[in-house]
Scaffold this motif. Structure first.
Motif, mmCIF file in Angstrom:
data_model
loop_
_atom_site.group_PDB
_atom_site.id
_atom_site.type_symbol
_atom_site.label_atom_id
_atom_site.label_comp_id
_atom_site.label_asym_id
_atom_site.label_seq_id
_atom_site.Cartn_x
_atom_site.Cartn_y
_atom_site.Cartn_z
ATOM 1 N N MET A 1 0.837 -1.172 0.000
ATOM 2 C CA MET A 1 0.000 0.000 0.000
ATOM 3 C C MET A 1 0.887 1.242 0.000
ATOM 4 O O MET A 1 1.823 1.337 0.776
ATOM 5 C CB MET A 1 -0.873 -0.027 1.254
ATOM 6 N N ASP A 2 0.591 2.217 -0.839
ATOM 7 C CA ASP A 2 1.426 3.408 -0.882
ATOM 8 C C ASP A 2 0.862 4.501 0.034
ATOM 9 O O ASP A 2 -0.197 4.354 0.634
ATOM 10 C CB ASP A 2 1.606 3.903 -2.314
ATOM 11 N N GLN A 3 1.596 5.578 0.131
ATOM 12 C CA GLN A 3 1.254 6.658 1.058
ATOM 13 C C GLN A 3 -0.099 7.288 0.716
ATOM 14 O O GLN A 3 -0.871 7.622 1.610
ATOM 15 C CB GLN A 3 2.340 7.713 1.044
ATOM 16 N N ASN A 4 -0.419 7.437 -0.570
ATOM 17 C CA ASN A 4 -1.693 8.026 -0.971
ATOM 18 C C ASN A 4 -2.874 7.162 -0.544
ATOM 19 O O ASN A 4 -3.899 7.681 -0.121
ATOM 20 C CB ASN A 4 -1.732 8.259 -2.483
ATOM 21 N N ASP A 6 -2.857 5.049 2.003
ATOM 22 C CA ASP A 6 -2.923 5.159 3.461
ATOM 23 C C ASP A 6 -3.632 6.450 3.864
ATOM 24 O O ASP A 6 -4.494 6.452 4.744
ATOM 25 C CB ASP A 6 -1.527 5.147 4.081
ATOM 26 N N GLU A 7 -3.264 7.544 3.206
ATOM 27 C CA GLU A 7 -3.882 8.834 3.512
ATOM 28 C C GLU A 7 -5.372 8.812 3.189
ATOM 29 O O GLU A 7 -6.186 9.328 3.963
ATOM 30 C CB GLU A 7 -3.178 9.942 2.729
ATOM 31 N N GLN A 8 -5.736 8.192 2.076
ATOM 32 C CA GLN A 8 -7.149 8.107 1.701
ATOM 33 C C GLN A 8 -7.933 7.291 2.730
ATOM 34 O O GLN A 8 -9.035 7.671 3.110
ATOM 35 C CB GLN A 8 -7.296 7.491 0.297
ATOM 36 N N GLN A 9 -7.359 6.188 3.189
ATOM 37 C CA GLN A 9 -8.025 5.374 4.208
ATOM 38 C C GLN A 9 -8.184 6.146 5.510
ATOM 39 O O GLN A 9 -9.228 6.059 6.157
ATOM 40 C CB GLN A 9 -7.261 4.079 4.455
ATOM 41 N N LEU A 10 -7.170 6.916 5.882
ATOM 42 C CA LEU A 10 -7.276 7.735 7.093
ATOM 43 C C LEU A 10 -8.383 8.775 6.956
ATOM 44 O O LEU A 10 -9.145 9.015 7.899
ATOM 45 C CB LEU A 10 -5.944 8.434 7.380
ATOM 46 N N LYS A 11 -8.481 9.395 5.784
ATOM 47 C CA LYS A 11 -9.530 10.394 5.559
ATOM 48 C C LYS A 11 -10.922 9.762 5.625
ATOM 49 O O LYS A 11 -11.850 10.360 6.187
ATOM 50 C CB LYS A 11 -9.324 11.093 4.216
ATOM 51 N N GLU A 12 -11.072 8.565 5.074
ATOM 52 C CA GLU A 12 -12.361 7.873 5.135
ATOM 53 C C GLU A 12 -12.701 7.517 6.581
ATOM 54 O O GLU A 12 -13.839 7.706 7.026
ATOM 55 C CB GLU A 12 -12.332 6.619 4.265
ATOM 56 N N TRP A 13 -11.723 7.009 7.321
ATOM 57 C CA TRP A 13 -11.922 6.661 8.725
ATOM 58 C C TRP A 13 -12.268 7.921 9.527
ATOM 59 O O TRP A 13 -13.166 7.908 10.375
ATOM 60 C CB TRP A 13 -10.670 5.989 9.273
ATOM 61 N N LEU A 14 -11.595 9.018 9.230
ATOM 62 C CA LEU A 14 -11.858 10.287 9.893
ATOM 63 C C LEU A 14 -13.308 10.722 9.658
ATOM 64 O O LEU A 14 -13.999 11.141 10.594
ATOM 65 C CB LEU A 14 -10.892 11.357 9.388
ATOM 66 N N SER A 61 -4.021 15.045 13.116
ATOM 67 C CA SER A 61 -2.600 15.326 13.319
ATOM 68 C C SER A 61 -1.736 14.463 12.401
ATOM 69 O O SER A 61 -0.741 14.937 11.841
ATOM 70 C CB SER A 61 -2.235 15.077 14.778
ATOM 71 N N ASP A 62 -2.111 13.199 12.238
ATOM 72 C CA ASP A 62 -1.366 12.302 11.352
ATOM 73 C C ASP A 62 -1.429 12.745 9.894
ATOM 74 O O ASP A 62 -0.505 12.497 9.123
ATOM 75 C CB ASP A 62 -1.885 10.870 11.468
ATOM 76 N N LEU A 63 -2.527 13.395 9.520
ATOM 77 C CA LEU A 63 -2.695 13.831 8.130
ATOM 78 C C LEU A 63 -1.953 15.131 7.822
ATOM 79 O O LEU A 63 -1.717 15.447 6.654
ATOM 80 C CB LEU A 63 -4.191 13.999 7.815
ATOM 81 N N ILE A 64 -1.573 15.875 8.865
ATOM 82 C CA ILE A 64 -0.851 17.131 8.651
ATOM 83 C C ILE A 64 0.627 16.804 8.504
ATOM 84 O O ILE A 64 1.203 16.136 9.358
ATOM 85 C CB ILE A 64 -1.074 18.092 9.832
ATOM 86 N N PRO A 65 1.261 17.294 7.445
ATOM 87 C CA PRO A 65 2.692 17.023 7.268
ATOM 88 C C PRO A 65 3.502 17.614 8.420
ATOM 89 O O PRO A 65 3.136 18.640 8.978
ATOM 90 C CB PRO A 65 3.051 17.717 5.959
ATOM 91 N N ASP A 66 4.569 16.961 8.758
ATOM 92 C CA ASP A 66 5.457 17.427 9.817
ATOM 93 C C ASP A 66 6.234 18.629 9.292
ATOM 94 O O ASP A 66 7.111 18.506 8.436
ATOM 95 C CB ASP A 66 6.409 16.297 10.222
ATOM 96 N N LEU A 67 5.918 19.810 9.817
ATOM 97 C CA LEU A 67 6.526 21.038 9.316
ATOM 98 C C LEU A 67 8.030 21.068 9.553
ATOM 99 O O LEU A 67 8.782 21.546 8.710
ATOM 100 C CB LEU A 67 5.866 22.261 9.955
ATOM 101 N N ASP A 68 8.477 20.568 10.702
ATOM 102 C CA ASP A 68 9.914 20.536 10.960
ATOM 103 C C ASP A 68 10.625 19.688 9.916
ATOM 104 O O ASP A 68 11.688 20.055 9.435
ATOM 105 C CB ASP A 68 10.210 19.990 12.355
#
Length: 84
Positions: A1-4, A6-14, A61-68
């Protein structure tokens, strides 16, 4: 599974968690406004709603890129280009 994916699944779960959170809000309001409300049930629903809120904030928080990390990566790229 790629990052996109994973992000899509997180957004659906959210979205599902946010919907359940709103539904609990309506149910709690209805129960508190009714004449014969069950205090124990309301407390359990409020506890569940609080756990959902924590989970929602974690996913957001997981969906926001780490600014540092982004700044470090950008600075490193700038340093490499100035060396050339």
């Amino acid at each position: 599974m790629d990052q996109n994916e994973d992000e899509q699944q997180l957004k659906e779960w959210l979205g599902r968690l946010q919907l359940e959170h709103r539904d609990l809000d309506v149910a709690i309001k209805h129960l508190t406004e009714s004449r014969h409300h069950d205090s124990m049930r309301i407390q359990r629903l409020k506890h569940r709603k609080l756990k959902l809120k924590d989970a929602i904030h974690k996913i957001e928080s997981d969906l926001i890129p780490d600014l540092d990390c982004l700044l470090y990566t950008s600075d490193a790229a700038d340093e490499r280009s100035s060396v050339d």
